[in-house]
Scaffold this motif. Structure first.
Motif, PDB file in Angstrom:
ATOM      1  N   LEU B  58       0.881  -1.157   0.000  1.00  0.00           N
ATOM      2  CA  LEU B  58       0.000   0.000   0.000  1.00  0.00           C
ATOM      3  C   LEU B  58       0.921   1.210   0.000  1.00  0.00           C
ATOM      4  CD1 LEU B  58      -3.098   0.597   0.308  1.00  0.00           C
ATOM      5  CD2 LEU B  58      -2.677   0.865   2.735  1.00  0.00           C
ATOM      6  N   LYS B  59       1.245   1.698  -1.207  1.00  0.00           N
ATOM      7  CA  LYS B  59       2.188   2.799  -1.370  1.00  0.00           C
ATOM      8  C   LYS B  59       3.512   2.457  -0.675  1.00  0.00           C
ATOM      9  CE  LYS B  59      -1.387   6.282  -1.934  1.00  0.00           C
ATOM     10  NZ  LYS B  59      -2.005   7.534  -1.456  1.00  0.00           N
ATOM     11  N   ARG B  60       3.882   3.162   0.378  1.00  0.00           N
ATOM     12  CA  ARG B  60       5.167   2.908   1.038  1.00  0.00           C
ATOM     13  C   ARG B  60       5.066   1.839   2.135  1.00  0.00           C
ATOM     14  NH1 ARG B  60       6.018   6.482   4.050  1.00  0.00           N
ATOM     15  NH2 ARG B  60       4.126   7.712   3.814  1.00  0.00           N
ATOM     16  N   LEU B  61       3.905   1.264   2.308  1.00  0.00           N
ATOM     17  CA  LEU B  61       3.698   0.250   3.345  1.00  0.00           C
ATOM     18  C   LEU B  61       3.655  -1.129   2.715  1.00  0.00           C
ATOM     19  CD1 LEU B  61       2.751   2.935   4.703  1.00  0.00           C
ATOM     20  CD2 LEU B  61       0.991   1.596   5.859  1.00  0.00           C
ATOM     21  N   THR B  62       4.403  -2.078   3.292  1.00  0.00           N
ATOM     22  CA  THR B  62       4.409  -3.460   2.832  1.00  0.00           C
ATOM     23  C   THR B  62       4.009  -4.351   3.996  1.00  0.00           C
ATOM     24  OG1 THR B  62       6.169  -3.004   1.253  1.00  0.00           O
ATOM     25  CG2 THR B  62       5.780  -5.317   1.805  1.00  0.00           C
ATOM     26  N   PHE B  63       2.995  -5.166   3.781  1.00  0.00           N
ATOM     27  CA  PHE B  63       2.463  -6.058   4.805  1.00  0.00           C
ATOM     28  C   PHE B  63       2.764  -7.491   4.392  1.00  0.00           C
ATOM     29  CE2 PHE B  63      -0.067  -2.746   6.806  1.00  0.00           C
ATOM     30  CZ  PHE B  63      -0.256  -1.855   5.771  1.00  0.00           C
ATOM     31  N   GLN B  64       3.185  -8.301   5.364  1.00  0.00           N
ATOM     32  CA  GLN B  64       3.469  -9.700   5.075  1.00  0.00           C
ATOM     33  C   GLN B  64       2.796 -10.581   6.110  1.00  0.00           C
ATOM     34  OE1 GLN B  64       7.593 -10.502   4.424  1.00  0.00           O
ATOM     35  NE2 GLN B  64       7.193 -12.539   3.596  1.00  0.00           N
ATOM     36  N   PHE B  65       2.212 -11.672   5.672  1.00  0.00           N
ATOM     37  CA  PHE B  65       1.599 -12.657   6.552  1.00  0.00           C
ATOM     38  C   PHE B  65       2.505 -13.873   6.571  1.00  0.00           C
ATOM     39  CE2 PHE B  65      -1.374 -14.144   9.287  1.00  0.00           C
ATOM     40  CZ  PHE B  65      -2.546 -14.718   8.835  1.00  0.00           C
ATOM     41  N   GLY B  66       2.848 -14.368   7.754  1.00  0.00           N
ATOM     42  CA  GLY B  66       3.746 -15.501   7.843  1.00  0.00           C
ATOM     43  C   GLY B  66       3.173 -16.753   7.208  1.00  0.00           C
ATOM     44  N   ASP B  67       4.050 -17.642   6.803  1.00  0.00           N
ATOM     45  CA  ASP B  67       3.625 -18.875   6.141  1.00  0.00           C
ATOM     46  C   ASP B  67       2.647 -19.678   7.001  1.00  0.00           C
ATOM     47  OD1 ASP B  67       6.884 -19.508   4.625  1.00  0.00           O
ATOM     48  OD2 ASP B  67       5.169 -18.307   3.968  1.00  0.00           O
ATOM     49  N   ALA B  68       2.883 -19.680   8.297  1.00  0.00           N
ATOM     50  CA  ALA B  68       2.028 -20.462   9.207  1.00  0.00           C
ATOM     51  C   ALA B  68       0.815 -19.675   9.680  1.00  0.00           C
ATOM     52  CB  ALA B  68       2.851 -20.920  10.415  1.00  0.00           C
ATOM     53  N   ARG B  69       0.641 -18.467   9.193  1.00  0.00           N
ATOM     54  CA  ARG B  69      -0.481 -17.583   9.556  1.00  0.00           C
ATOM     55  C   ARG B  69      -0.545 -17.314  11.060  1.00  0.00           C
ATOM     56  NH1 ARG B  69      -5.591 -19.612   8.219  1.00  0.00           N
ATOM     57  NH2 ARG B  69      -4.780 -21.683   7.834  1.00  0.00           N
ATOM     58  N   LYS B  70       0.645 -17.194  11.672  1.00  0.00           N
ATOM     59  CA  LYS B  70       0.695 -16.850  13.089  1.00  0.00           C
ATOM     60  C   LYS B  70       1.324 -15.492  13.317  1.00  0.00           C
ATOM     61  CE  LYS B  70       1.267 -21.535  14.916  1.00  0.00           C
ATOM     62  NZ  LYS B  70       2.153 -22.380  15.743  1.00  0.00           N
ATOM     63  N   ASP B  71       1.992 -14.947  12.313  1.00  0.00           N
ATOM     64  CA  ASP B  71       2.693 -13.699  12.524  1.00  0.00           C
ATOM     65  C   ASP B  71       2.614 -12.842  11.273  1.00  0.00           C
ATOM     66  OD1 ASP B  71       4.917 -16.072  12.194  1.00  0.00           O
ATOM     67  OD2 ASP B  71       5.293 -14.358  10.878  1.00  0.00           O
ATOM     68  N   SER B  72       2.902 -11.569  11.467  1.00  0.00           N
ATOM     69  CA  SER B  72       2.839 -10.628  10.355  1.00  0.00           C
ATOM     70  C   SER B  72       3.808  -9.495  10.613  1.00  0.00           C
ATOM     71  CB  SER B  72       1.410 -10.092  10.217  1.00  0.00           C
ATOM     72  OG  SER B  72       1.309  -9.189   9.139  1.00  0.00           O
ATOM     73  N   SER B  73       4.142  -8.794   9.559  1.00  0.00           N
ATOM     74  CA  SER B  73       5.008  -7.631   9.702  1.00  0.00           C
ATOM     75  C   SER B  73       4.509  -6.502   8.823  1.00  0.00           C
ATOM     76  CB  SER B  73       6.459  -7.974   9.349  1.00  0.00           C
ATOM     77  OG  SER B  73       6.552  -8.340   7.987  1.00  0.00           O
TER      78      SER B  73
END
Lengths: 116, 109
Positions: B58-73
């Motif tokens: 989202l523009k300058r923001l990058t969101f990631q969902f962990g492979d195991a769907r337990k964590d995000s950044s």
């Protein structure tokens, strides 16, 4: 299209009084959620309601707290005999549908309750 | 009880710097949402990530969902003073959102 409305925005009560917080969901939304936020903390789920029904109240304290969402009018979160520990920001959110999955909830501006 | 822990709790940086905020849980969520909250206002949804390993920008923001769907950044590139606020992650399970404690970001000009 007006967003979720909450009133009052600020509410001051003395210990032992009752607090009534009102929430009008977005137009077309029939699902309402209440959350509580203590200073510098995230939001804690309290209750999920549909029109005239409480769907999930697992986050509600067992005593003094109640919520309703009548067929007509806003949803009400009622706190009886308030104590200092009830001081917090109370947020209402609404969604167009409920159930499982990533339902987008739209949040109101909150009511900040201060108990003296 | 499902818990989400966010780190860091507070972050103060200069305009133009990059930063990453983390959201970790021992529980699996069907999806995870990131919100931004301004003082005196309710949270506003930024993004929902659903699939393990998913990355959304989202523009300058990058969101990631962990492979195991337990964590995000959440990674912000070249932060600006307008990015200042409280960033909250929330795990979706059933009807309920479980929020992390939030990361309060201040970007100084």
């Amino acid at each position: 299209n007006a967003g979720v409305m909450q009133n009052p925005r600020h509410l001051v009560r003395r210990r032992g009084q009752e607090a009534r917080l009102r929430c009008s969901p977005m137009k077309g939304h029939s699902h309402v959620y209440w959350y509580r936020q203590l200073p510098e903390e995230g939001l804690k789920f309290m209750v999920y309601l549909q029109k005239e029904n409480i769907i999930d109240e697992s986050g509600m304290p067992k005593e003094r707290f109640s919520a309703e969402f009548p067929k007509e009018g806003p949803s009400i979160l009622r706190i009886q005999q308030v104590v200092r520990g009830d001081s917090a920001a109370y947020f209402c959110a609404s969604s167009v549908r409920g159930g499982r999955g990533a339902v987008e909830q739209f949040f109101g501006p909150g009511t900040r309750l201060t108990v003296l | 009880t499902q818990l989400l822990e966010q780190s860091p709790q507070f972050l103060s940086i200069q305009e133009g710097e990059n930063l990453t905020v983390y959201c970790n849980s021992s529980s699996v969520f069907s999806s995870l949402q990131w919100y931004r909250q301004e003082p005196g206002e309710g949270p506003v949804l930024l993004v929902t990530v659903v699939t393990g390993g998913e990355v959304k920008k989202l523009k300058r923001l990058t969101f990631q969902f962990g492979d195991a769907r337990k964590d995000s950044s959440l990674h912000i590139t070249a932060a600006q003073p307008g990015d200042t606020g409280l960033y909250l992650c929330a795990g979706v399970a059933g009807n309920m959102l479980t929020f992390g404690g939030g990361t309060r970001l201040m970007v100084k000009p």
